[in-house]
Design an enzyme around this catalytic site. Sequence first.
Site, short mmCIF file in Angstrom:
data_model
loop_
_atom_site.label_atom_id
_atom_site.label_comp_id
_atom_site.label_asym_id
_atom_site.label_seq_id
_atom_site.Cartn_x
_atom_site.Cartn_y
_atom_site.Cartn_z
N PHE A 176 42.97 -39.24 97.95
CA PHE A 176 43.00 -38.18 98.95
C PHE A 176 41.63 -37.48 98.97
CE2 PHE A 176 44.24 -34.03 100.65
CZ PHE A 176 45.21 -34.36 101.57
N TYR A 178 55.03 -28.43 97.72
CA TYR A 178 55.50 -28.23 99.10
C TYR A 178 55.85 -29.54 99.78
CZ TYR A 178 50.51 -29.16 99.70
OH TYR A 178 49.26 -29.70 99.61
N LYS A 179 55.64 -30.67 99.08
CA LYS A 179 55.99 -31.97 99.67
C LYS A 179 57.44 -32.30 99.30
CE LYS A 179 51.15 -33.27 100.02
NZ LYS A 179 49.97 -33.81 99.38
N ARG A 193 52.89 -42.65 109.40
CA ARG A 193 53.44 -42.48 108.06
C ARG A 193 54.81 -41.82 108.16
NH1 ARG A 193 50.50 -38.63 103.68
NH2 ARG A 193 51.06 -37.11 105.26
N ASP A 205 47.27 -37.47 89.65
CA ASP A 205 47.68 -36.56 90.72
C ASP A 205 49.05 -37.04 91.22
OD1 ASP A 205 48.15 -35.28 93.13
OD2 ASP A 205 46.01 -35.12 93.60
C1 LIG Z 1 48.70 -33.20 99.58
C2 LIG Z 1 47.62 -33.58 98.65
C3 LIG Z 1 46.64 -32.67 98.25
C4 LIG Z 1 46.57 -31.29 98.84
O1 LIG Z 1 45.91 -30.38 98.02
P1 LIG Z 1 46.08 -28.82 98.32
O2 LIG Z 1 45.15 -28.16 97.39
O3 LIG Z 1 47.52 -28.49 98.09
O4 LIG Z 1 45.73 -28.59 99.75
C5 LIG Z 1 45.71 -33.07 97.31
N1 LIG Z 1 45.72 -34.32 96.80
C6 LIG Z 1 46.66 -35.23 97.16
C7 LIG Z 1 46.64 -36.59 96.56
C8 LIG Z 1 47.61 -34.90 98.12
O5 LIG Z 1 48.50 -35.80 98.53
#
Ligand SMILES: *Cc1c(COP(=O)(O)O)cnc(C)c1O
Length: 398
Positions: free
Chosen positions: A114, A210-211, A357, A185
């Site tokens: 990400f 939040y996911k 997705r 992660d």
């Molecule tokens: C959703 C997601 C994030 C988001 O990071 P935030 O700091 O919560 O905005 C980061 N890394 C991955 C792999 C994600 O899927």
Amino acid sequence: MNTTSLPCKELFSIPSHLVYLDGNSLGPPLRGSAELAAHVVNEEWGRELINAWNTEDWMSLPVTVANQIAPIIGAPQDSISAGDTLSIKAYQALAAAIQMRPNRQIVLSDSGNFPTDLYIAQGLIDLIDKSHKLRTPPPEEVLDNITEEVAVVYLTHVDYRTGRMHDMKAITEKAHQVGAVTIWDLAHSVGAVPLELQESQTEFAVGCTYKYLNGGPGAPAFIYVRPDIVTSIDPAIAGWMGHKSPFAMSLKYDPVHSVERFRIGTPSVVQFKLLQLALKVWQTLDMKEVRKRSVHLSKLFIDEIESRCPALTLTSPRSSAMRGSQVSFSYANAYSVIQALSDQGLIGDFREPNIMRFGITPLYLDEGDITRAAQILEQVVSDETWRRPQYEVRKTVT
Ligand SMILES: *Cc1c(COP(=O)(O)O)cnc(C)c1O
């Protein structure tokens, strides 16, 4: 305690005309969330004002909530610190991991990671300015790139675009064999697949809530630190909430002898309360059952889409053992199709360059939802409804 059987849709507040296949990006609210938030504002904050930190025990929310997250990811009690955002927790984990291997220069991630994870790494490397390098081979080649030069293996367990899942056990083992530190992660893993963090021996893991955990937009993130190394780490971002005694207001930073040293500042109370409500349901869920339903519904979705929409190409691994809890398809006009689907009552999302997705979340989805989603998608693709000009307009958040 009895286990909750799936799906448990009645616990959630989702508009009845929608099929929601985007819980991998933002889970829906639990019923009672609005009332709870109003209660915190009116009865706790509104009445007690600053005294609520003590009378309502707001200050211990990060600890209580972290310990509610622990069993979901196979971590022991008091091994997690909750708060801040995932980007910040990734920064803290990576800074600590780099310090643990002062004679090594390679941070190994992958090209599917990400963007924020990669930006955080590059930004930190630039700041440290000690010739570290971020290496990003394709996900399939990570294992072969784990060599003795590597300081840190820094990966997202389930790929946010394709849903491809790394072999956490094999990668962590190999990293440890060559003396590298690991950071996982878990953004797309926590609440999606069973995890055994303690057993994995990983030094660090980070995640958001939040996911799949349905904590709400802006819900606190978390960091897991393997208990035997916690007190040897000076956390980057040394904040007062990580101090042994924050209200002593000492001029010298003296971190607490627990994972709470990864706390930084004042906790987001309303968000913590909403997350706490969302986590309650997980206490009575069996993660193996969640996974079983996820695999079943994902397979059904793939079968339905492939028979109804042959123009779409599966970009997720076909083997469920290699997939998290989402299914992605590529299609040249993916962006417009996703917009058109939304008008027909199917919410999925778009990821660059041409990926549609769909999050498969067994807590509030059943077979009927999956079939309905497939029907809507088939119709939008075959009618070419997506060609309407309004579906080409790019929104701020995709
Ligand atoms: C959703 C997601 C994030 C988001 O990071 P935030 O700091 O919560 O905005 C980061 N890394 C991955 C792999 C994600 O899927």
